[in-house]
Design an enzyme around this catalytic site. Sequence first.
Site, PDB file in Angstrom:
ATOM      1  N   LYS A 199     -61.337 124.299 -41.971  1.00 46.86           N
ATOM      2  CA  LYS A 199     -61.070 125.732 -42.136  1.00 46.86           C
ATOM      3  C   LYS A 199     -60.791 126.076 -43.591  1.00 46.86           C
ATOM      4  O   LYS A 199     -60.678 127.244 -43.932  1.00 46.86           O
ATOM      5  CB  LYS A 199     -59.880 126.142 -41.268  1.00 46.86           C
ATOM      6  CG  LYS A 199     -60.198 126.240 -39.795  1.00 46.86           C
ATOM      7  CD  LYS A 199     -59.040 126.944 -39.111  1.00 46.86           C
ATOM      8  CE  LYS A 199     -59.193 126.979 -37.618  1.00 46.86           C
ATOM      9  NZ  LYS A 199     -58.018 127.635 -37.004  1.00 46.86           N
ATOM     10  N   SER A 248     -61.138 118.829 -53.465  1.00 46.41           N
ATOM     11  CA  SER A 248     -61.612 117.873 -54.477  1.00 46.41           C
ATOM     12  C   SER A 248     -61.479 118.466 -55.873  1.00 46.41           C
ATOM     13  O   SER A 248     -61.324 117.742 -56.850  1.00 46.41           O
ATOM     14  CB  SER A 248     -63.075 117.517 -54.226  1.00 46.41           C
ATOM     15  OG  SER A 248     -63.189 116.955 -52.946  1.00 46.41           O
ATOM     16  N   ASN A 305     -65.378 112.261 -52.771  1.00 45.02           N
ATOM     17  CA  ASN A 305     -64.086 112.447 -53.436  1.00 45.02           C
ATOM     18  C   ASN A 305     -63.046 112.795 -52.358  1.00 45.02           C
ATOM     19  O   ASN A 305     -62.402 113.839 -52.399  1.00 45.02           O
ATOM     20  CB  ASN A 305     -64.165 113.523 -54.525  1.00 45.02           C
ATOM     21  CG  ASN A 305     -62.919 113.470 -55.393  1.00 45.02           C
ATOM     22  OD1 ASN A 305     -62.213 114.432 -55.548  1.00 45.02           O
ATOM     23  ND2 ASN A 305     -62.621 112.297 -55.927  1.00 45.02           N
ATOM     24  N   LEU A 306     -62.954 111.872 -51.424  1.00 42.79           N
ATOM     25  CA  LEU A 306     -62.228 112.147 -50.184  1.00 42.79           C
ATOM     26  C   LEU A 306     -60.718 112.252 -50.383  1.00 42.79           C
ATOM     27  O   LEU A 306     -60.129 111.471 -51.137  1.00 42.79           O
ATOM     28  CB  LEU A 306     -62.539 111.041 -49.168  1.00 42.79           C
ATOM     29  CG  LEU A 306     -64.032 110.831 -48.881  1.00 42.79           C
ATOM     30  CD1 LEU A 306     -64.219 109.685 -47.886  1.00 42.79           C
ATOM     31  CD2 LEU A 306     -64.693 112.103 -48.346  1.00 42.79           C
ATOM     32  N   HIS A 316     -60.231 115.552 -45.776  1.00 42.69           N
ATOM     33  CA  HIS A 316     -61.419 114.909 -45.189  1.00 42.69           C
ATOM     34  C   HIS A 316     -61.003 113.917 -44.096  1.00 42.69           C
ATOM     35  O   HIS A 316     -61.658 113.811 -43.060  1.00 42.69           O
ATOM     36  CB  HIS A 316     -62.191 114.137 -46.259  1.00 42.69           C
ATOM     37  CG  HIS A 316     -62.785 114.976 -47.338  1.00 42.69           C
ATOM     38  ND1 HIS A 316     -62.312 114.992 -48.621  1.00 42.69           N
ATOM     39  CD2 HIS A 316     -63.831 115.844 -47.316  1.00 42.69           C
ATOM     40  CE1 HIS A 316     -63.032 115.819 -49.355  1.00 42.69           C
ATOM     41  NE2 HIS A 316     -63.954 116.358 -48.596  1.00 42.69           N
TER      42      HIS A 316
END
Length: 283
Positions: free
Chosen positions: A146, A185, A28-29, A33
Site C-alpha cells: 500500500k 528504497s 534493495n530490499l 518488501h
Amino acid sequence: MKLVHSIAELQELLKGKEEIALVPTMGNLHDGHLALMKEARKHGKTVVTSIFVNRLQFGPNEDFDQYPRTLEEDCKKLEEQGIVDIVFAPSEKDMYPEPQTYTVRPDPQLADILEGYYRPGFFDGVCTVVCKLFSIVRPVSAMFGKKDYQQLKIIQKMVRQFGMPIKVVPVELQRNPQTGLALSSRNRYLDEKQLQEATFLYKTIVGVKNSLEAGALDIEGLEESAKKRLEEHGWKPDYVSVARQSDLLIPTREDLNQRVPLVVLAAAKIGTTRLIDNVEVFN
Ligand code: PAF
C-alpha cells in the site's frame, strides 16, 4: 532458495508447480518488501520474488542509473529469512530482448493523476513490466504494498479488466517503528538530518487525516495548508491530495458526510530526494 537470472531457467524450475505467489520488486530490499514476502507464503505454495530495475518506468531525468542495485545483499537477507523459494533476477536483455513496443496503457482516469501527472509514462512502464512478469511466472497471487497506493489500484484494475486469473493481495505499508517514516528504497539517498526531517511528511498527512476524521469538509483548504506547512519546513511538495480509496477520485460532500473510506496521498521532495506517503482515513 534458488537464484535464477533467465526466463528459461525460471520456467524450468517452475514446471509442475501450481500455486505460485509472486512478489515483484526492484530490489534493495527492506522490511516493507519482507512483509510482502511473508504475506506471499499465505497465498501460494511456491514463493517467487522478482528483482528487476525496470527502465520503462523511469523518466529521462529520473534516478534509473543511481537506483540502488544490491542483489548480493538482497539474496543474503532473503536466505537468512528463509521466506522465498526462488529469486528471479533477470538481465535487461532477458526481459527486453528487443525494444518493448507493445505496452500496457492503464486507465488515464486512474493513471494520469497524482504520480502519473508528475511522472508521465510511469504507470505504463509499471503495468507493462508487471504484465510481462505475470505471463512469465504465471502466479495465482501477487503481492503489492500500500506504500505505492496508486500503483496498487492500477494493478487491481488491470487484472480485473484483462480477466487475469491472479489474486492481487494488498499489503500494509511498513513504517520505521520509532519515527513513522514509510520504508522506501529511496530513503537511502537521505542524510542523517534529512532522515529526521523526512518524518514530517507523515506527520503532515496524519494532520489532514485527523482533521477529516474530526469532521473538516474543506478538502482543498486542508490540501493547501498541508502543502504550505511542508514548504515552510523546506520541502518541495508536488501534491497533498485527499481521494476516495475506491477510485482515487476527489471525494464529494456526500462522501465526507457518509465517511466513505478515503486516503491522503502526498509526494514531496526533500533536497533532491522525492518521497511518497499515504494514510487511509475512515477505515
Ligand atoms: O513497486 C515496485 O517496486 C515496482 O513498481 C514494480 C511493481 C516491481 C514494477 O517494477
